[in-house]
Motif scaffolding. Sequence first.
Motif, PDB file in Angstrom:
ATOM      1  N   ARG A 171       8.270  12.344 -16.225  1.00  0.00           N
ATOM      2  CA  ARG A 171       8.052  13.939 -16.379  1.00  0.00           C
ATOM      3  C   ARG A 171       7.100  14.004 -15.112  1.00  0.00           C
ATOM      4  O   ARG A 171       6.430  13.038 -14.522  1.00  0.00           O
ATOM      5  N   SER A 172       6.932  15.433 -14.676  1.00  0.00           N
ATOM      6  CA  SER A 172       6.210  15.643 -13.480  1.00  0.00           C
ATOM      7  C   SER A 172       5.704  16.872 -13.547  1.00  0.00           C
ATOM      8  O   SER A 172       6.348  17.857 -14.022  1.00  0.00           O
ATOM      9  N   ALA A 173       4.716  17.371 -12.623  1.00  0.00           N
ATOM     10  CA  ALA A 173       4.185  18.734 -12.552  1.00  0.00           C
ATOM     11  C   ALA A 173       5.514  19.539 -11.822  1.00  0.00           C
ATOM     12  O   ALA A 173       6.252  19.057 -11.152  1.00  0.00           O
ATOM     13  N   GLU A 174       5.571  20.732 -12.154  1.00  0.00           N
ATOM     14  CA  GLU A 174       6.678  21.646 -11.736  1.00  0.00           C
ATOM     15  C   GLU A 174       6.820  21.667 -10.453  1.00  0.00           C
ATOM     16  O   GLU A 174       8.271  21.788  -9.916  1.00  0.00           O
ATOM     17  N   GLN A 175       5.706  21.654  -9.493  1.00  0.00           N
ATOM     18  CA  GLN A 175       5.878  21.764  -8.189  1.00  0.00           C
ATOM     19  C   GLN A 175       6.029  20.678  -7.373  1.00  0.00           C
ATOM     20  O   GLN A 175       6.054  20.592  -6.034  1.00  0.00           O
ATOM     21  N   VAL A 176       6.107  19.431  -8.300  1.00  0.00           N
ATOM     22  CA  VAL A 176       6.102  18.127  -7.476  1.00  0.00           C
ATOM     23  C   VAL A 176       7.677  17.883  -6.802  1.00  0.00           C
ATOM     24  O   VAL A 176       8.595  18.055  -7.557  1.00  0.00           O
ATOM     25  N   ASP A 177       7.882  17.567  -5.606  1.00  0.00           N
ATOM     26  CA  ASP A 177       8.952  17.178  -5.086  1.00  0.00           C
ATOM     27  C   ASP A 177       9.179  15.827  -5.161  1.00  0.00           C
ATOM     28  O   ASP A 177       8.723  14.910  -5.236  1.00  0.00           O
ATOM     29  N   ASP A 178      10.491  15.659  -5.654  1.00  0.00           N
ATOM     30  CA  ASP A 178      11.231  14.316  -5.956  1.00  0.00           C
ATOM     31  C   ASP A 178      10.962  13.339  -4.787  1.00  0.00           C
ATOM     32  O   ASP A 178      10.705  12.074  -4.930  1.00  0.00           O
ATOM     33  N   ARG A 179      11.075  13.928  -3.634  1.00  0.00           N
ATOM     34  CA  ARG A 179      10.959  13.160  -2.392  1.00  0.00           C
ATOM     35  C   ARG A 179       9.468  12.494  -2.094  1.00  0.00           C
ATOM     36  O   ARG A 179       9.034  11.297  -1.927  1.00  0.00           O
ATOM     37  N   TRP A 180       8.312  13.112  -2.904  1.00  0.00           N
ATOM     38  CA  TRP A 180       7.120  12.741  -2.857  1.00  0.00           C
ATOM     39  C   TRP A 180       6.801  11.536  -3.688  1.00  0.00           C
ATOM     40  O   TRP A 180       6.357  10.498  -3.476  1.00  0.00           O
ATOM     41  N   VAL A 181       7.392  11.602  -4.891  1.00  0.00           N
ATOM     42  CA  VAL A 181       7.333  10.604  -5.957  1.00  0.00           C
ATOM     43  C   VAL A 181       8.193   9.384  -5.338  1.00  0.00           C
ATOM     44  O   VAL A 181       7.809   8.333  -5.441  1.00  0.00           O
TER      45      VAL A 181
ATOM     46  N   PRO B 134       0.684  -1.182   0.206  1.00  0.00           N
ATOM     47  CA  PRO B 134       0.028  -0.205   0.162  1.00  0.00           C
ATOM     48  C   PRO B 134       1.042   1.286  -0.008  1.00  0.00           C
ATOM     49  O   PRO B 134       2.132   1.296   0.547  1.00  0.00           O
ATOM     50  N   ILE B 135       0.420   2.110  -0.557  1.00  0.00           N
ATOM     51  CA  ILE B 135       0.975   3.358  -0.483  1.00  0.00           C
ATOM     52  C   ILE B 135       0.671   4.451   0.704  1.00  0.00           C
ATOM     53  O   ILE B 135      -0.388   4.581   0.852  1.00  0.00           O
ATOM     54  N   ASP B 136       1.855   4.413   1.487  1.00  0.00           N
ATOM     55  CA  ASP B 136       1.894   5.410   2.609  1.00  0.00           C
ATOM     56  C   ASP B 136       2.457   6.639   2.437  1.00  0.00           C
ATOM     57  O   ASP B 136       3.738   6.823   2.702  1.00  0.00           O
ATOM     58  N   MET B 137       1.595   7.907   2.521  1.00  0.00           N
ATOM     59  CA  MET B 137       2.524   9.288   2.207  1.00  0.00           C
ATOM     60  C   MET B 137       2.747   9.863   3.475  1.00  0.00           C
ATOM     61  O   MET B 137       2.845  11.219   3.520  1.00  0.00           O
ATOM     62  N   GLN B 138       2.536   9.216   4.758  1.00  0.00           N
ATOM     63  CA  GLN B 138       2.771   9.749   6.103  1.00  0.00           C
ATOM     64  C   GLN B 138       4.165  10.595   6.235  1.00  0.00           C
ATOM     65  O   GLN B 138       4.092  11.651   6.978  1.00  0.00           O
ATOM     66  N   ASP B 139       4.967  10.064   5.400  1.00  0.00           N
ATOM     67  CA  ASP B 139       6.389  10.624   5.574  1.00  0.00           C
ATOM     68  C   ASP B 139       6.562  11.769   4.625  1.00  0.00           C
ATOM     69  O   ASP B 139       7.556  12.492   4.678  1.00  0.00           O
ATOM     70  N   ALA B 140       5.471  12.041   3.830  1.00  0.00           N
ATOM     71  CA  ALA B 140       5.664  13.350   2.763  1.00  0.00           C
ATOM     72  C   ALA B 140       5.234  14.498   3.554  1.00  0.00           C
ATOM     73  O   ALA B 140       4.422  14.645   4.220  1.00  0.00           O
ATOM     74  N   VAL B 141       5.956  15.599   3.301  1.00  0.00           N
ATOM     75  CA  VAL B 141       5.912  16.982   3.774  1.00  0.00           C
ATOM     76  C   VAL B 141       5.585  17.803   2.439  1.00  0.00           C
ATOM     77  O   VAL B 141       6.315  17.970   1.795  1.00  0.00           O
ATOM     78  N   PHE B 142       4.282  18.258   2.452  1.00  0.00           N
ATOM     79  CA  PHE B 142       3.740  18.975   1.250  1.00  0.00           C
ATOM     80  C   PHE B 142       3.985  20.547   1.453  1.00  0.00           C
ATOM     81  O   PHE B 142       3.849  21.219   0.459  1.00  0.00           O
ATOM     82  N   GLY B 143       4.335  20.832   2.807  1.00  0.00           N
ATOM     83  CA  GLY B 143       4.681  22.323   2.856  1.00  0.00           C
ATOM     84  C   GLY B 143       3.673  23.486   2.377  1.00  0.00           C
ATOM     85  O   GLY B 143       2.346  23.179   2.534  1.00  0.00           O
ATOM     86  N   THR B 144       3.902  24.331   1.639  1.00  0.00           N
ATOM     87  CA  THR B 144       3.144  25.659   1.300  1.00  0.00           C
ATOM     88  C   THR B 144       2.889  25.471  -0.088  1.00  0.00           C
ATOM     89  O   THR B 144       2.233  26.379  -0.524  1.00  0.00           O
ATOM     90  N   VAL B 145       3.001  24.042  -0.670  1.00  0.00           N
ATOM     91  CA  VAL B 145       2.360  24.215  -2.088  1.00  0.00           C
ATOM     92  C   VAL B 145       0.917  24.285  -2.261  1.00  0.00           C
ATOM     93  O   VAL B 145       0.118  24.008  -1.328  1.00  0.00           O
ATOM     94  N   ALA B 146       0.534  25.198  -3.233  1.00  0.00           N
ATOM     95  CA  ALA B 146      -0.829  25.509  -3.232  1.00  0.00           C
ATOM     96  C   ALA B 146      -1.702  24.317  -3.585  1.00  0.00           C
ATOM     97  O   ALA B 146      -1.550  23.575  -4.345  1.00  0.00           O
ATOM     98  N   ASN B 147      -2.934  24.036  -2.691  1.00  0.00           N
ATOM     99  CA  ASN B 147      -3.498  22.894  -2.764  1.00  0.00           C
ATOM    100  C   ASN B 147      -4.428  22.830  -3.964  1.00  0.00           C
ATOM    101  O   ASN B 147      -4.820  21.791  -4.125  1.00  0.00           O
ATOM    102  N   ASP B 148      -4.495  23.885  -4.758  1.00  0.00           N
ATOM    103  CA  ASP B 148      -5.324  24.114  -5.769  1.00  0.00           C
ATOM    104  C   ASP B 148      -4.603  23.335  -7.056  1.00  0.00           C
ATOM    105  O   ASP B 148      -5.114  23.545  -8.259  1.00  0.00           O
ATOM    106  N   THR B 149      -3.383  23.439  -6.756  1.00  0.00           N
ATOM    107  CA  THR B 149      -2.315  23.016  -8.034  1.00  0.00           C
ATOM    108  C   THR B 149      -2.189  21.622  -8.194  1.00  0.00           C
ATOM    109  O   THR B 149      -1.868  20.859  -7.430  1.00  0.00           O
ATOM    110  N   PRO B 150      -2.632  21.019  -9.375  1.00  0.00           N
ATOM    111  CA  PRO B 150      -2.491  19.545  -9.567  1.00  0.00           C
ATOM    112  C   PRO B 150      -1.096  19.231  -9.650  1.00  0.00           C
ATOM    113  O   PRO B 150      -0.076  19.788 -10.280  1.00  0.00           O
ATOM    114  N   LEU B 151      -0.822  18.259  -8.872  1.00  0.00           N
ATOM    115  CA  LEU B 151       0.403  17.617  -8.619  1.00  0.00           C
ATOM    116  C   LEU B 151       0.389  16.239  -9.032  1.00  0.00           C
ATOM    117  O   LEU B 151      -0.434  15.210  -8.421  1.00  0.00           O
TER     118      LEU B 151
END
Length: 395
Positions: free
Chosen positions: A308-318, A270-287
């Motif tokens: 490839r990825s959206a500009e504001q996607v952090d490599d750590r999230w991927v 299963p995908i567990d994103m609990q370790d991801a910190v999304f910070g101040t990325v605008a929530n309306d921005t498709p990531l």
Amino acid sequence: MMMLALFWAAQASVVPPPSSFPQSLPDPPPSIVVTGERLSTLRDELAACIARKCPPPEEIQRSLALAEIQFIAGDYLRSRATLLKARRRNARHAAQFPIDVADLHRATALLSNVNGLPDPARIGTIDAVDALKKGLPENDPRIFMERLRVGEVFAREGRLIGALDHYDWVAKGAKSAGLPDIEGQAMLRSAVLLAAVGDMIKSFEPAARRAADAILARPEPAFLPYRNGVRVLRAQLAPKREREAAVKTAMQQIEPDPNAKGPLLIYAPPIDMQDAVFGTVANDTPLWADVAFNIAPDGRVTEVETLRSAEQVDDRWVEIATRGLRDRRYAPSSIPAGGLARVERYSFVADFVSFGRSRDSLRSRIPVRSSQRRVEVIDISLPQQQASAKTPAGS
């Protein structure tokens, strides 16, 4: 949250997802790199179709084609807007063109989901059922299949009883209508959900075992993929210390399926994103990020790469979202000798949620974006990527 993660990991393993954008009119693009020229062409073709008042099925298919390319290009908002406009123009034609209108509602629901709009996603899925009911006989298989999707939405929202009731209704109706394939799909979805819940709440384990045993007891050829599904499910939910043995057992027990339409996934963490910190990325921005990988002939995943990825996607999230990708195991019997290339879209979705607020006896509900993000994974592999990834020498 972990219960739902387990459910969706198991669900993805044993139940192939429906097509995201059904019956798109143009041929698929030659690569996932979307050019402005292609988008412009599809927009012009749709506008011309609307201007000459083309038949609803044609307009719907052109709208789906444009929305699909907009989605692949990462423009989630315009993709959904394209479909909402098409729905406003064509929903009234459901009685005459039920399948086309249902396709439109279903795709709109999918785009609502990845745009973080769970309520419109649920409503759109129900609208697809209603569209089919307006123009098809009561026991048409497509109505049953669409009802299964409603059950999936209820399960995703954590509405356990509603989902199980829906699956049970479909299973009984399909059995009465002589549709064993759909009956098996409904029974397997119930087994998957009960097993995932039973993994967290032990009182559900007996019901989960009964649901799985009921499928294994059905010897009909139509139940073959669902018997295999139960074997996969047991491997998926096995304790970590027993997982390797459970995977091997499932591979030994899998019945060959000559009608399989894709690789059979035995295990996916299963995908567990609990370790991801999304910070101040605008929530309306498709990531989002597109991740390519190869399934080797032994069923293991190799060559994982972010295309490839959206500009504001952090490599750590991927990295966190795809952490378990290399641990996936596919049935070797379902993989060509040269391996199989795949591409998946990972969308990091912040849902709109509502909070009640009371003041002077007045109560309002204000929708806001959640500070957390969930991950939606959609297979966007092209047809040529479903063939052998590497041609054996001498062929």
